[in-house]
Design a protein around this motif. Structure first.
Motif, PDB file in Angstrom:
ATOM      1  N   ASP A 173       7.245  -8.344 -12.756  1.00 37.57           N
ATOM      2  CA  ASP A 173       6.842  -7.625 -13.980  1.00 37.57           C
ATOM      3  C   ASP A 173       7.019  -6.117 -13.799  1.00 37.57           C
ATOM      4  O   ASP A 173       7.455  -5.424 -14.720  1.00 37.57           O
ATOM      5  N   ILE A 174       6.648  -5.624 -12.634  1.00 32.06           N
ATOM      6  CA  ILE A 174       6.847  -4.199 -12.343  1.00 32.06           C
ATOM      7  C   ILE A 174       8.339  -3.871 -12.384  1.00 32.06           C
ATOM      8  O   ILE A 174       8.763  -2.851 -12.927  1.00 32.06           O
ATOM      9  N   GLU A 210       0.835  -1.207   0.000  1.00 36.43           N
ATOM     10  CA  GLU A 210       0.000   0.000   0.000  1.00 36.43           C
ATOM     11  C   GLU A 210       0.872   1.260   0.000  1.00 36.43           C
ATOM     12  O   GLU A 210       0.565   2.245  -0.682  1.00 36.43           O
ATOM     13  N   LYS A 211       1.974   1.208   0.726  1.00 35.80           N
ATOM     14  CA  LYS A 211       2.863   2.362   0.820  1.00 35.80           C
ATOM     15  C   LYS A 211       3.560   2.661  -0.503  1.00 35.80           C
ATOM     16  O   LYS A 211       3.744   3.819  -0.878  1.00 35.80           O
ATOM     17  N   VAL A 212       3.953   1.616  -1.236  1.00 38.64           N
ATOM     18  CA  VAL A 212       4.779   1.813  -2.426  1.00 38.64           C
ATOM     19  C   VAL A 212       3.966   2.103  -3.684  1.00 38.64           C
ATOM     20  O   VAL A 212       4.500   2.648  -4.654  1.00 38.64           O
ATOM     21  N   GLN A 213       2.690   1.785  -3.691  1.00 35.45           N
ATOM     22  CA  GLN A 213       1.905   1.935  -4.918  1.00 35.45           C
ATOM     23  C   GLN A 213       1.902   3.353  -5.490  1.00 35.45           C
ATOM     24  O   GLN A 213       2.022   3.519  -6.709  1.00 35.45           O
ATOM     25  N   PRO A 214       1.789   4.411  -4.666  1.00 37.09           N
ATOM     26  CA  PRO A 214       1.828   5.757  -5.264  1.00 37.09           C
ATOM     27  C   PRO A 214       3.131   6.045  -6.012  1.00 37.09           C
ATOM     28  O   PRO A 214       3.137   6.797  -6.986  1.00 37.09           O
ATOM     29  N   ALA A 215       4.219   5.418  -5.585  1.00 33.31           N
ATOM     30  CA  ALA A 215       5.519   5.671  -6.211  1.00 33.31           C
ATOM     31  C   ALA A 215       5.659   4.964  -7.551  1.00 33.31           C
ATOM     32  O   ALA A 215       6.420   5.409  -8.409  1.00 33.31           O
ATOM     33  N   ILE A 216       4.939   3.867  -7.740  1.00 35.32           N
ATOM     34  CA  ILE A 216       5.086   3.111  -8.998  1.00 35.32           C
ATOM     35  C   ILE A 216       3.960   3.397  -9.983  1.00 35.32           C
ATOM     36  O   ILE A 216       4.060   3.050 -11.164  1.00 35.32           O
ATOM     37  N   GLY A 217       2.895   4.020  -9.505  1.00 35.88           N
ATOM     38  CA  GLY A 217       1.821   4.407 -10.414  1.00 35.88           C
ATOM     39  C   GLY A 217       1.088   3.213 -10.997  1.00 35.88           C
ATOM     40  O   GLY A 217       0.822   2.225 -10.311  1.00 35.88           O
ATOM     41  N   ALA A 218       0.787   3.311 -12.307  1.00 29.99           N
ATOM     42  CA  ALA A 218      -0.025   2.281 -12.967  1.00 29.99           C
ATOM     43  C   ALA A 218       0.817   1.424 -13.900  1.00 29.99           C
ATOM     44  O   ALA A 218       0.412   1.096 -15.007  1.00 29.99           O
ATOM     45  N   LYS A 240      -2.068  -4.052 -11.447  1.00 34.38           N
ATOM     46  CA  LYS A 240      -3.428  -4.607 -11.399  1.00 34.38           C
ATOM     47  C   LYS A 240      -3.382  -6.090 -11.049  1.00 34.38           C
ATOM     48  O   LYS A 240      -4.164  -6.567 -10.217  1.00 34.38           O
ATOM     49  N   GLU A 241      -2.456  -6.812 -11.655  1.00 32.00           N
ATOM     50  CA  GLU A 241      -2.341  -8.248 -11.404  1.00 32.00           C
ATOM     51  C   GLU A 241      -1.889  -8.523  -9.972  1.00 32.00           C
ATOM     52  O   GLU A 241      -2.344  -9.486  -9.332  1.00 32.00           O
ATOM     53  N   ALA A 242      -1.012  -7.659  -9.459  1.00 34.39           N
ATOM     54  CA  ALA A 242      -0.543  -7.831  -8.080  1.00 34.39           C
ATOM     55  C   ALA A 242      -1.688  -7.643  -7.093  1.00 34.39           C
ATOM     56  O   ALA A 242      -1.811  -8.397  -6.112  1.00 34.39           O
TER      57      ALA A 242
END
Length: 245
Positions: free
Chosen positions: A140-141, A93-101, A106-108
């Motif tokens: 994949d990310i 949850e913390k890292v998602q804003p840093a990696i965007g879309a 979505k798969e994660a």
């Protein structure tokens, strides 16, 4: 060609690049059609100047936490698995804003939901499979960070977990198949993890993979467990070496 001619050529190329927006800095466009129909609906490549940044350190933390979860799942220590899952969810949850879309996000998210259900219901094989599925999406990310070995580190981690899962159950035929896959994965990605300062752990890891294969083929769980401890140390050192670089 005179120096003045060379200088004029360089200036002309620079001006053309500036006027056109220099296409190498733009995202690669998605083709409308391919040889057999429409292409996969995926996100475009990032601009050239964004392709060589380091991945957020938290993505490496996810790899570490996945090991805690797997150990709990593999030993049926569901309390450990649940605590690890809570930590994994917090870091994700913390890292998602840093990696965007990016491709894989979505798969994660989907895999994390499945993993949560599997651990809540204490279904061992489903938990192991969905953990690797989640980490496969993180790999994949990681592929979008071109100069980082994150994706390859996770690929090796997933392959190690697959062998360990079937050795723990003493399903030696499946373990033999998985250790062969591990050997292939290691051979493909080993060079991407090599760097001054960590080469000794690459050598140790290579030796551990070889001896894991020998232990599986000899159906020797004691020898296998010894080599797993060795590769846990080496892969942990490799992961921590690259964290944040």
């Amino acid at each position: 060609m005179t120096k003045n001619t060379i200088l004029m050529t360089v200036i002309t190329v620079f001006l053309l690049c500036a006027l056109s927006g220099c296409s190498m800095l733009q995202p690669a466009p998605k083709p409308e059609i391919g040889p057999a129909g429409k292409p996969l609906d995926s996100l475009p490549n990032p601009p050239f100047n964004q392709r060589f940044v380091s991945p957020p350190a938290e993505l490496y933390d996810l790899a570490a936490t996945a090991g805690v979860i797997f150990e709990g799942v593999n030993k049926k220590n569901w309390q450990q698995a649940k605590e690890g899952l809570n930590n994994l969810s917090t870091v994700w949850e913390k890292v998602q804003p840093a990696i965007g879309a990016k491709k894989g996000v979505k798969e994660a998210n989907a895999a994390l939901g499945q993993l949560t259900t599997a651990i809540d219901e204490e279904t061992q094989e489903q938990a192991y499979e969905t953990l690797n599925k989640f980490m496969g999406s993180i790999s994949d990310i990681g592929k979008s960070y071109k100069l980082s070995p994150l994706a390859d580190i996770i690929a090796v981690d997933n392959a190690i977990r697959s062998v360990c899962f079937y050795v723990e159950d003493q399903d030696w035929s499946k373990a033999a198949s998985k250790v062969k896959a591990l050997e292939g994965t290691w051979g493909q990605v080993k060079t991407s993890m090599e760097s001054v300062g960590i080469l000794d752990e690459i050598v140790k890891g290579h030796s551990a993979v070889t001896q894991m294969k020998d232990a599986v083929n000899g159906e020797n769980k004691g020898a296998f467990d010894e080599q797993v401890a060795n590769i846990n140390y080496s892969m942990g050192r490799i992961r921590d070496f690259y964290r944040g670089k």
